[in-house]
Design a protein around this motif. Sequence first.
Motif, PDB file in Angstrom:
ATOM      1  N   ASP A  14       0.863  -1.186   0.000  1.00 53.82           N
ATOM      2  CA  ASP A  14       0.000   0.000   0.000  1.00 53.82           C
ATOM      3  C   ASP A  14       0.897   1.232   0.000  1.00 53.82           C
ATOM      4  O   ASP A  14       1.463   1.581  -1.008  1.00 53.82           O
ATOM      5  CB  ASP A  14      -0.988  -0.041   1.164  1.00 53.82           C
ATOM      6  CG  ASP A  14      -0.339  -0.369   2.514  1.00 53.82           C
ATOM      7  OD1 ASP A  14       0.896  -0.415   2.603  1.00 53.82           O
ATOM      8  OD2 ASP A  14      -1.086  -0.578   3.479  1.00 53.82           O
ATOM      9  N   ASN A  66      -9.504   4.087  -1.257  1.00 56.34           N
ATOM     10  CA  ASN A  66     -10.612   3.176  -1.526  1.00 56.34           C
ATOM     11  C   ASN A  66     -11.846   4.043  -1.776  1.00 56.34           C
ATOM     12  O   ASN A  66     -12.246   4.812  -0.904  1.00 56.34           O
ATOM     13  CB  ASN A  66     -10.822   2.258  -0.321  1.00 56.34           C
ATOM     14  CG  ASN A  66     -11.984   1.317  -0.491  1.00 56.34           C
ATOM     15  OD1 ASN A  66     -12.828   1.471  -1.361  1.00 56.34           O
ATOM     16  ND2 ASN A  66     -12.039   0.317   0.377  1.00 56.34           N
ATOM     17  N   ASN A  69     -14.417   3.567   1.017  1.00 57.69           N
ATOM     18  CA  ASN A  69     -14.034   3.834   2.401  1.00 57.69           C
ATOM     19  C   ASN A  69     -12.680   4.530   2.394  1.00 57.69           C
ATOM     20  O   ASN A  69     -11.640   3.874   2.351  1.00 57.69           O
ATOM     21  CB  ASN A  69     -13.967   2.531   3.204  1.00 57.69           C
ATOM     22  CG  ASN A  69     -13.554   2.754   4.645  1.00 57.69           C
ATOM     23  OD1 ASN A  69     -13.361   3.872   5.094  1.00 57.69           O
ATOM     24  ND2 ASN A  69     -13.410   1.656   5.375  1.00 57.69           N
ATOM     25  N   ASP A  72      -9.641   3.416   4.435  1.00 58.80           N
ATOM     26  CA  ASP A  72      -9.238   2.025   4.292  1.00 58.80           C
ATOM     27  C   ASP A  72      -7.782   1.844   3.881  1.00 58.80           C
ATOM     28  O   ASP A  72      -7.276   0.733   3.872  1.00 58.80           O
ATOM     29  CB  ASP A  72     -10.155   1.334   3.268  1.00 58.80           C
ATOM     30  CG  ASP A  72      -9.945  -0.160   3.204  1.00 58.80           C
ATOM     31  OD1 ASP A  72      -9.684  -0.768   4.250  1.00 58.80           O
ATOM     32  OD2 ASP A  72     -10.048  -0.711   2.104  1.00 58.80           O
ATOM     33  N   ARG A  75      -4.197   2.683  -2.204  1.00 68.49           N
ATOM     34  CA  ARG A  75      -4.130   1.704  -3.296  1.00 68.49           C
ATOM     35  C   ARG A  75      -3.349   2.330  -4.437  1.00 68.49           C
ATOM     36  O   ARG A  75      -3.294   3.548  -4.562  1.00 68.49           O
ATOM     37  CB  ARG A  75      -5.535   1.367  -3.775  1.00 68.49           C
ATOM     38  CG  ARG A  75      -6.368   0.729  -2.687  1.00 68.49           C
ATOM     39  CD  ARG A  75      -7.787   0.575  -3.097  1.00 68.49           C
ATOM     40  NE  ARG A  75      -8.497  -0.104  -2.019  1.00 68.49           N
ATOM     41  CZ  ARG A  75      -9.600  -0.773  -2.172  1.00 68.49           C
ATOM     42  NH1 ARG A  75     -10.155  -0.865  -3.356  1.00 68.49           N
ATOM     43  NH2 ARG A  75     -10.160  -1.349  -1.156  1.00 68.49           N
ATOM     44  N   ARG A 128      -1.803   6.191   5.536  1.00 72.85           N
ATOM     45  CA  ARG A 128      -3.217   6.109   5.177  1.00 72.85           C
ATOM     46  C   ARG A 128      -3.921   7.403   5.537  1.00 72.85           C
ATOM     47  O   ARG A 128      -3.444   8.165   6.368  1.00 72.85           O
ATOM     48  CB  ARG A 128      -3.894   4.938   5.844  1.00 72.85           C
ATOM     49  CG  ARG A 128      -4.043   5.063   7.333  1.00 72.85           C
ATOM     50  CD  ARG A 128      -4.792   3.902   7.914  1.00 72.85           C
ATOM     51  NE  ARG A 128      -4.215   2.687   7.402  1.00 72.85           N
ATOM     52  CZ  ARG A 128      -4.725   1.482   7.536  1.00 72.85           C
ATOM     53  NH1 ARG A 128      -5.832   1.326   8.190  1.00 72.85           N
ATOM     54  NH2 ARG A 128      -4.135   0.434   7.040  1.00 72.85           N
TER      55      ARG A 128
END
Length: 161
Positions: A14, A66, A69, A72, A75, A128
Amino acid sequence: MSRLNGTYIRKQGDAQVVNLPLKNNTDNAHLFRLHIAGKHAGNNLYSIESLETHLPSEPALYMSVNPDNVADGIRWVDPKTVSGKAAKALLWYIVPQPCGGVALLPGLDPSYGLGFIDKNPGVNVCGRPTELIYGWVPVMNTWDITGQRDRECPPTKIPEV
């Protein structure tokens, strides 16, 4: 580079926030290219391309959230393969902060900012989007965008949290 502890983002699965010496990074997974991708309400939206070394036949991958979400995780997506909400998940606001640095806010939901899930500078952690509580950007969600360096430039002081 993180303004909190001098670590940096790497495309590794990620997105990992690491403190590995830059001289050990031969795969360019720590390098990114910013592209102006549009405007919304007078603000620029950017896409963030990974410059990780890959085969010429492989597509360039872009940082995404995401679409279902935002919190999450990160990506890496080929923009040619997505549309609709998934394409909008590739867009980021890059917002200068009054105390220095910038915040990277997902275009889908700018009440989140790219941060990480642990404040320990000695441990690799996941990068994130984290919720920006009370409508302000904490130092954990601020970054310095720097050019490629040919030597190590560690921070002179790690800010206290």
